[in-house]
Write a protein that holds these residues in place. Structure first.
Motif, mmCIF file in Angstrom:
data_model
loop_
_atom_site.group_PDB
_atom_site.id
_atom_site.type_symbol
_atom_site.label_atom_id
_atom_site.label_comp_id
_atom_site.label_asym_id
_atom_site.label_seq_id
_atom_site.Cartn_x
_atom_site.Cartn_y
_atom_site.Cartn_z
ATOM 1 N N SER A 25 0.856 -1.186 0.000
ATOM 2 C CA SER A 25 0.000 0.000 0.000
ATOM 3 C C SER A 25 0.895 1.240 0.000
ATOM 4 C CB SER A 25 -0.902 0.002 1.235
ATOM 5 O OG SER A 25 -1.607 1.230 1.343
ATOM 6 N N ILE A 26 0.512 2.241 -0.787
ATOM 7 C CA ILE A 26 1.319 3.456 -0.930
ATOM 8 C C ILE A 26 0.525 4.655 -0.415
ATOM 9 C CG2 ILE A 26 2.564 4.950 -2.550
ATOM 10 C CD1 ILE A 26 2.530 2.501 -4.483
ATOM 11 N N GLY A 27 1.136 5.435 0.453
ATOM 12 C CA GLY A 27 0.542 6.686 0.911
ATOM 13 C C GLY A 27 1.264 7.858 0.265
ATOM 14 N N TYR A 28 0.512 8.769 -0.334
ATOM 15 C CA TYR A 28 1.124 9.884 -1.074
ATOM 16 C C TYR A 28 0.614 11.207 -0.532
ATOM 17 C CZ TYR A 28 2.128 13.040 -5.012
ATOM 18 O OH TYR A 28 2.566 14.096 -5.788
ATOM 19 N N PHE A 29 1.551 12.090 -0.188
ATOM 20 C CA PHE A 29 1.189 13.432 0.279
ATOM 21 C C PHE A 29 1.793 14.484 -0.623
ATOM 22 C CE2 PHE A 29 2.626 17.330 2.285
ATOM 23 C CZ PHE A 29 1.444 17.829 2.811
ATOM 24 N N ASP A 30 0.949 15.378 -1.114
ATOM 25 C CA ASP A 30 1.415 16.680 -1.591
ATOM 26 C C ASP A 30 0.322 17.682 -1.239
ATOM 27 O OD1 ASP A 30 -0.553 16.773 -3.537
ATOM 28 O OD2 ASP A 30 0.800 16.574 -5.221
ATOM 29 N N LEU A 73 0.576 9.678 7.307
ATOM 30 C CA LEU A 73 1.469 9.111 8.326
ATOM 31 C C LEU A 73 0.805 7.971 9.094
ATOM 32 C CD1 LEU A 73 3.039 12.356 9.852
ATOM 33 C CD2 LEU A 73 4.199 10.680 8.400
ATOM 34 N N LEU A 74 -0.491 8.097 9.358
ATOM 35 C CA LEU A 74 -1.204 7.115 10.168
ATOM 36 C C LEU A 74 -1.799 5.979 9.351
ATOM 37 C CD1 LEU A 74 -3.040 9.663 12.488
ATOM 38 C CD2 LEU A 74 -1.254 8.070 13.198
ATOM 39 N N GLY A 75 -1.754 6.088 8.030
ATOM 40 C CA GLY A 75 -2.360 5.071 7.171
ATOM 41 C C GLY A 75 -1.624 3.744 7.216
ATOM 42 N N SER A 76 -2.301 2.708 6.783
ATOM 43 C CA SER A 76 -1.718 1.357 6.754
ATOM 44 C C SER A 76 -0.928 1.168 5.459
ATOM 45 C CB SER A 76 -2.830 0.311 6.870
ATOM 46 O OG SER A 76 -3.548 0.480 8.060
ATOM 47 N N HIS A 77 0.239 1.788 5.399
ATOM 48 C CA HIS A 77 1.048 1.770 4.181
ATOM 49 C C HIS A 77 2.411 1.132 4.439
ATOM 50 C CE1 HIS A 77 -2.027 4.462 2.757
ATOM 51 N NE2 HIS A 77 -1.667 5.426 3.586
ATOM 52 N N GLN A 78 2.976 0.580 3.370
ATOM 53 C CA GLN A 78 4.354 0.085 3.438
ATOM 54 C C GLN A 78 5.330 1.094 2.835
ATOM 55 O OE1 GLN A 78 1.731 -2.326 2.433
ATOM 56 N NE2 GLN A 78 1.814 -2.466 4.664
ATOM 57 N N VAL A 79 4.818 1.986 1.988
ATOM 58 C CA VAL A 79 5.626 3.063 1.404
ATOM 59 C C VAL A 79 4.848 4.365 1.525
ATOM 60 C CG1 VAL A 79 6.723 3.982 -0.682
ATOM 61 C CG2 VAL A 79 6.728 1.513 -0.268
ATOM 62 N N ILE A 80 5.505 5.413 2.033
ATOM 63 C CA ILE A 80 4.884 6.736 2.002
ATOM 64 C C ILE A 80 5.781 7.678 1.199
ATOM 65 C CG2 ILE A 80 3.573 6.479 4.128
ATOM 66 C CD1 ILE A 80 5.667 8.148 5.564
ATOM 67 N N ILE A 81 5.141 8.522 0.404
ATOM 68 C CA ILE A 81 5.843 9.494 -0.441
ATOM 69 C C ILE A 81 5.388 10.879 0.000
ATOM 70 C CG2 ILE A 81 6.249 10.292 -2.796
ATOM 71 C CD1 ILE A 81 5.454 7.461 -3.737
ATOM 72 N N LEU A 82 6.326 11.704 0.439
ATOM 73 C CA LEU A 82 6.002 13.031 0.953
ATOM 74 C C LEU A 82 6.665 14.089 0.085
ATOM 75 C CD1 LEU A 82 6.585 12.402 4.789
ATOM 76 C CD2 LEU A 82 4.512 12.011 3.451
ATOM 77 N N ASP A 83 5.859 14.912 -0.556
ATOM 78 C CA ASP A 83 6.362 15.974 -1.429
ATOM 79 C C ASP A 83 6.170 17.314 -0.734
ATOM 80 O OD1 ASP A 83 7.117 17.650 -3.483
ATOM 81 O OD2 ASP A 83 5.868 16.705 -5.010
ATOM 82 N N GLU A 84 7.266 17.896 -0.238
ATOM 83 C CA GLU A 84 7.264 19.170 0.489
ATOM 84 C C GLU A 84 6.280 19.154 1.668
ATOM 85 O OE1 GLU A 84 9.483 21.245 0.049
ATOM 86 O OE2 GLU A 84 10.257 20.814 -1.932
ATOM 87 N N PRO A 85 6.528 18.302 2.671
ATOM 88 C CA PRO A 85 5.579 18.188 3.783
ATOM 89 C C PRO A 85 5.703 19.269 4.853
ATOM 90 C CG PRO A 85 7.407 16.681 4.125
ATOM 91 C CD PRO A 85 7.637 17.336 2.785
#
Length: 297
Positions: free
Chosen positions: A119-124, A185-197
Protein backbone atom coordinates in the motif's frame (compact mmCIF):
# COMPACT_ATOMS: atom_id res chain seq x y z
CA UNK A 1 7.44 29.31 90.94
CA UNK A 2 4.45 30.67 92.79
CA UNK A 3 0.91 29.76 91.78
CA UNK A 4 0.32 33.26 90.39
CA UNK A 5 3.54 33.17 88.34
CA UNK A 6 2.63 29.72 86.93
CA UNK A 7 -0.80 30.94 85.79
CA UNK A 8 0.75 34.01 84.13
CA UNK A 9 3.34 31.85 82.32
CA UNK A 10 0.71 29.37 81.11
CA UNK A 11 -1.54 32.14 79.82
CA UNK A 12 1.36 33.68 77.89
CA UNK A 13 2.27 30.23 76.42
CA UNK A 14 -1.32 29.53 75.36
CA UNK A 15 -1.50 32.94 73.68
CA UNK A 16 1.68 32.29 71.66
CA UNK A 17 0.44 28.82 70.65
CA UNK A 18 -2.86 30.27 69.40
CA UNK A 19 -1.00 32.85 67.34
CA UNK A 20 1.20 30.15 65.80
CA UNK A 21 -1.83 27.99 64.98
CA UNK A 22 -3.53 30.99 63.38
CA UNK A 23 -0.49 31.69 61.21
CA UNK A 24 -0.23 28.01 60.25
CA UNK A 25 -3.91 27.95 59.25
CA UNK A 26 -3.47 31.10 57.16
CA UNK A 27 -0.39 29.66 55.46
CA UNK A 28 -2.22 26.40 54.65
CA UNK A 29 -5.10 28.39 53.14
CA UNK A 30 -2.66 30.30 50.90
CA UNK A 31 -0.99 27.06 49.79
CA UNK A 32 -4.36 25.49 48.94
CA UNK A 33 -5.17 28.46 46.71
CA UNK A 34 -1.96 28.09 44.69
CA UNK A 35 -2.11 26.30 41.32
CA UNK A 36 -1.33 22.64 41.65
CA UNK A 37 2.08 21.72 40.25
CA UNK A 38 2.26 18.64 38.09
CA UNK A 39 5.72 17.36 37.16
CA UNK A 40 6.25 17.50 33.38
CA UNK A 41 5.66 14.22 31.60
CA UNK A 42 8.31 13.07 29.16
CA UNK A 43 6.75 11.80 25.95
CA UNK A 44 7.58 8.26 25.09
CA UNK A 45 9.16 7.68 21.71
CA UNK A 46 6.34 7.06 19.26
CA UNK A 47 6.50 3.65 17.61
CA UNK A 48 4.51 3.21 14.43
CA UNK A 49 3.36 -0.32 13.75
CA UNK A 50 2.87 -2.08 10.44
CA UNK A 51 1.08 -5.41 11.00
CA UNK A 52 1.82 -6.42 7.40
CA UNK A 53 5.47 -5.36 7.56
CA UNK A 54 6.94 -8.73 8.45
CA UNK A 55 6.08 -10.23 5.07
CA UNK A 56 8.05 -7.49 3.28
CA UNK A 57 11.28 -7.60 5.32
CA UNK A 58 14.27 -7.55 2.90
CA UNK A 59 11.92 -7.43 -0.08
CA UNK A 60 12.14 -4.81 -2.84
CA UNK A 61 9.13 -2.48 -2.80
CA UNK A 62 10.23 -0.17 -5.65
CA UNK A 63 12.45 -0.85 -8.64
CA UNK A 64 13.17 1.75 -11.32
CA UNK A 65 15.76 1.07 -14.02
CA UNK A 66 16.97 3.43 -16.74
CA UNK A 67 13.80 5.48 -16.69
CA UNK A 68 13.66 8.85 -18.46
CA UNK A 69 11.47 11.39 -16.67
CA UNK A 70 9.59 13.52 -19.19
CA UNK A 71 7.12 16.37 -19.20
CA UNK A 72 5.36 17.21 -22.47
CA UNK A 73 8.01 15.24 -24.42
CA UNK A 74 10.79 17.21 -22.75
CA UNK A 75 13.31 15.09 -20.84
CA UNK A 76 13.82 16.36 -17.30
CA UNK A 77 15.93 13.48 -15.90
CA UNK A 78 17.80 10.83 -17.85
CA UNK A 79 18.38 7.22 -16.85
CA UNK A 80 16.96 7.09 -13.34
CA UNK A 81 17.93 3.98 -11.38
CA UNK A 82 16.38 3.44 -7.95
CA UNK A 83 15.86 0.23 -6.01
CA UNK A 84 14.20 0.49 -2.61
CA UNK A 85 13.77 -2.29 -0.06
CA UNK A 86 11.15 -2.28 2.66
CA UNK A 87 12.27 0.02 5.50
CA UNK A 88 14.76 2.04 3.42
CA UNK A 89 14.39 5.82 3.24
CA UNK A 90 15.52 8.16 0.44
CA UNK A 91 15.62 11.94 0.06
CA UNK A 92 15.41 13.52 -3.40
CA UNK A 93 16.88 17.00 -3.90
CA UNK A 94 17.03 19.34 -6.86
CA UNK A 95 16.20 22.89 -7.91
CA UNK A 96 12.67 23.92 -8.88
CA UNK A 97 11.72 22.48 -12.24
CA UNK A 98 14.35 19.75 -12.12
CA UNK A 99 11.73 17.00 -12.27
CA UNK A 100 11.33 15.77 -8.67
CA UNK A 101 7.54 15.88 -8.54
CA UNK A 102 7.24 14.73 -12.16
CA UNK A 103 9.34 11.67 -11.26
CA UNK A 104 6.99 10.84 -8.39
CA UNK A 105 3.89 11.22 -10.55
CA UNK A 106 5.44 9.11 -13.28
CA UNK A 107 6.18 6.15 -11.01
CA UNK A 108 2.76 6.44 -9.36
CA UNK A 109 1.05 6.43 -12.75
CA UNK A 110 2.38 2.93 -13.45
CA UNK A 111 2.13 0.27 -10.74
CA UNK A 112 4.80 -1.73 -12.61
CA UNK A 113 7.50 0.02 -10.58
CA UNK A 114 6.09 -1.00 -7.20
CA UNK A 115 5.63 -4.34 -5.49
CA UNK A 116 2.02 -5.21 -6.31
CA UNK A 117 1.23 -6.28 -2.72
CA UNK A 118 2.09 -3.01 -0.96
CA UNK A 119 0.00 0.00 0.00
CA UNK A 120 1.32 3.46 -0.93
CA UNK A 121 0.54 6.69 0.91
CA UNK A 122 1.12 9.88 -1.07
CA UNK A 123 1.19 13.43 0.28
CA UNK A 124 1.41 16.68 -1.59
CA UNK A 125 -0.28 19.98 -0.84
CA UNK A 126 -2.71 19.74 -3.77
CA UNK A 127 -3.66 16.07 -3.44
CA UNK A 128 -6.04 16.16 -0.46
CA UNK A 129 -7.86 12.87 0.03
CA UNK A 130 -10.14 14.05 2.84
CA UNK A 131 -13.79 13.28 3.57
CA UNK A 132 -15.03 16.80 4.26
CA UNK A 133 -18.19 15.69 6.07
CA UNK A 134 -16.17 13.71 8.63
CA UNK A 135 -14.26 15.03 11.63
CA UNK A 136 -10.52 15.42 11.95
CA UNK A 137 -10.43 12.31 14.14
CA UNK A 138 -12.53 10.24 11.73
CA UNK A 139 -10.32 11.21 8.80
CA UNK A 140 -7.19 10.37 10.79
CA UNK A 141 -8.22 6.85 11.75
CA UNK A 142 -10.04 5.94 8.53
CA UNK A 143 -7.15 3.90 7.08
CA UNK A 144 -5.08 3.50 10.25
CA UNK A 145 -3.94 0.49 12.27
CA UNK A 146 -2.16 2.65 14.88
CA UNK A 147 -3.42 2.73 18.46
CA UNK A 148 -5.21 5.81 19.79
CA UNK A 149 -2.12 7.04 21.65
CA UNK A 150 -0.17 7.31 18.39
CA UNK A 151 -3.11 9.07 16.70
CA UNK A 152 -3.36 11.55 19.60
CA UNK A 153 0.38 12.20 19.43
CA UNK A 154 0.43 12.84 15.67
CA UNK A 155 -2.57 15.17 15.80
CA UNK A 156 -1.07 17.04 18.76
CA UNK A 157 2.30 17.47 17.03
CA UNK A 158 0.61 18.84 13.90
CA UNK A 159 -1.55 21.28 15.89
CA UNK A 160 -4.82 19.45 15.17
CA UNK A 161 -5.72 17.79 18.47
CA UNK A 162 -7.80 20.75 19.66
CA UNK A 163 -9.88 20.41 16.47
CA UNK A 164 -10.28 16.61 16.52
CA UNK A 165 -14.10 16.89 16.59
CA UNK A 166 -14.30 19.61 13.92
CA UNK A 167 -15.51 18.65 10.45
CA UNK A 168 -12.81 18.74 7.79
CA UNK A 169 -14.91 21.15 5.70
CA UNK A 170 -14.60 23.74 8.49
CA UNK A 171 -10.80 23.68 8.66
CA UNK A 172 -8.56 26.37 7.21
CA UNK A 173 -6.47 25.61 4.13
CA UNK A 174 -3.32 25.04 6.17
CA UNK A 175 -5.17 22.78 8.63
CA UNK A 176 -6.49 20.65 5.75
CA UNK A 177 -2.95 20.21 4.44
CA UNK A 178 -1.75 19.13 7.90
CA UNK A 179 -4.69 16.74 8.27
CA UNK A 180 -3.80 15.15 4.94
CA UNK A 181 -0.22 14.71 6.19
CA UNK A 182 -1.52 13.12 9.41
CA UNK A 183 -3.74 10.79 7.40
CA UNK A 184 -0.79 9.61 5.28
CA UNK A 185 1.47 9.11 8.33
CA UNK A 186 -1.20 7.11 10.17
CA UNK A 187 -2.36 5.07 7.17
CA UNK A 188 -1.72 1.36 6.75
CA UNK A 189 1.05 1.77 4.18
CA UNK A 190 4.35 0.08 3.44
CA UNK A 191 5.63 3.06 1.40
CA UNK A 192 4.88 6.74 2.00
CA UNK A 193 5.84 9.49 -0.44
CA UNK A 194 6.00 13.03 0.95
CA UNK A 195 6.36 15.97 -1.43
CA UNK A 196 7.26 19.17 0.49
CA UNK A 197 5.58 18.19 3.78
CA UNK A 198 6.98 21.06 5.91
CA UNK A 199 5.49 24.13 4.23
CA UNK A 200 2.66 24.56 6.77
CA UNK A 201 4.57 23.32 9.82
CA UNK A 202 6.09 25.34 12.64
CA UNK A 203 9.44 24.41 14.23
CA UNK A 204 7.86 22.15 16.87
CA UNK A 205 5.85 20.25 14.25
CA UNK A 206 8.94 19.86 12.05
CA UNK A 207 10.89 18.35 14.92
CA UNK A 208 8.03 15.95 15.60
CA UNK A 209 7.88 14.97 11.92
CA UNK A 210 11.63 14.24 11.98
CA UNK A 211 11.04 11.81 14.86
CA UNK A 212 8.04 10.23 13.13
CA UNK A 213 9.90 9.63 9.87
CA UNK A 214 13.04 8.29 11.52
CA UNK A 215 10.88 5.80 13.44
CA UNK A 216 8.68 4.90 10.48
CA UNK A 217 8.97 1.13 9.86
CA UNK A 218 8.16 1.22 6.15
CA UNK A 219 9.89 2.91 3.24
CA UNK A 220 9.91 6.69 2.83
CA UNK A 221 10.51 8.80 -0.29
CA UNK A 222 10.96 12.43 0.73
CA UNK A 223 11.15 15.60 -1.36
CA UNK A 224 11.91 18.82 0.51
CA UNK A 225 13.69 22.13 -0.11
CA UNK A 226 14.26 22.45 3.65
CA UNK A 227 17.88 21.29 3.90
CA UNK A 228 18.01 21.74 7.69
CA UNK A 229 15.03 19.37 7.87
CA UNK A 230 16.25 16.74 5.41
CA UNK A 231 19.72 16.66 7.00
CA UNK A 232 18.09 15.20 10.12
CA UNK A 233 16.18 12.49 8.27
CA UNK A 234 17.86 9.12 7.95
CA UNK A 235 18.31 7.60 4.52
CA UNK A 236 20.21 7.95 1.26
CA UNK A 237 20.07 11.21 -0.70
CA UNK A 238 19.81 11.51 -4.47
CA UNK A 239 20.43 14.74 -6.37
CA UNK A 240 19.12 15.92 -9.73
CA UNK A 241 21.71 18.00 -11.56
CA UNK A 242 21.84 18.86 -15.25
CA UNK A 243 19.18 16.20 -15.99
CA UNK A 244 21.25 13.55 -14.21
CA UNK A 245 20.20 11.33 -11.29
CA UNK A 246 23.16 11.28 -8.90
CA UNK A 247 23.99 9.85 -5.48
CA UNK A 248 26.35 11.61 -3.04
CA UNK A 249 29.54 10.08 -4.49
CA UNK A 250 28.48 10.84 -8.07
CA UNK A 251 27.68 14.43 -7.10
CA UNK A 252 31.23 14.96 -5.87
CA UNK A 253 32.67 13.49 -9.07
CA UNK A 254 30.24 15.54 -11.15
CA UNK A 255 31.10 18.75 -9.26
CA UNK A 256 34.86 18.19 -9.63
CA UNK A 257 34.50 17.61 -13.37
CA UNK A 258 32.31 20.70 -13.72
CA UNK A 259 34.86 22.78 -11.82
CA UNK A 260 37.54 21.76 -14.32
CA UNK A 261 35.23 22.55 -17.25
CA UNK A 262 34.33 25.88 -15.69
CA UNK A 263 37.97 26.95 -15.39
CA UNK A 264 38.61 25.93 -19.01
CA UNK A 265 35.59 27.89 -20.26
CA UNK A 266 36.58 31.01 -18.31
CA UNK A 267 40.11 30.84 -19.77
CA UNK A 268 38.66 30.55 -23.28
CA UNK A 269 36.25 33.42 -22.63
CA UNK A 270 39.08 35.71 -21.49
CA UNK A 271 41.08 34.85 -24.63
CA UNK A 272 38.08 35.48 -26.90
CA UNK A 273 37.30 38.85 -25.27
CA UNK A 274 40.88 40.01 -25.85
CA UNK A 275 40.76 38.98 -29.51
CA UNK A 276 39.12 41.78 -31.56
CA UNK A 277 38.24 39.32 -34.36
CA UNK A 278 36.09 37.08 -32.13
CA UNK A 279 32.45 36.76 -33.16
CA UNK A 280 30.12 38.14 -30.48
CA UNK A 281 27.82 35.09 -30.83
CA UNK A 282 30.72 32.79 -29.92
CA UNK A 283 31.31 34.82 -26.76
CA UNK A 284 27.62 34.56 -25.87
CA UNK A 285 27.70 30.78 -26.29
CA UNK A 286 30.70 30.41 -23.98
CA UNK A 287 29.08 32.76 -21.48
CA UNK A 288 25.90 30.66 -21.52
CA UNK A 289 27.88 27.49 -20.88
CA UNK A 290 29.55 29.15 -17.91
CA UNK A 291 26.17 30.26 -16.54
CA UNK A 292 24.77 26.73 -16.95
CA UNK A 293 27.68 25.15 -15.07
CA UNK A 294 27.54 27.80 -12.33
CA UNK A 295 23.83 27.15 -11.72
CA UNK A 296 24.56 23.43 -11.24
CA UNK A 297 27.13 23.89 -8.47
Amino acid sequence: MSSAEFKTSKTRHDSMEKKMQKKATALKTRIDKLDKFTPPKHDKEIKFIDPAGQQFIKKTVLHVRKMDVKFKKKTLISQVNLSLKYGEHVNIQGVNGSGKTTFIKQILASKDYFNQSISIGYFDQLNQNLILTQSVWQNSIADSTQDNQVVFHVLSALGLLAFKDRLAMNLSGGQKVRLQLAKVLLGSHQVIILDEPTNYLDLKAKQALITFLNNYPGSVILISHDVAFTNQIRGKTYFIKNKRWLDSLSVQTFSNRNQGNLMDLKYRLDAMIQNPDTDIDDIRKIKQQIDDLTSEK
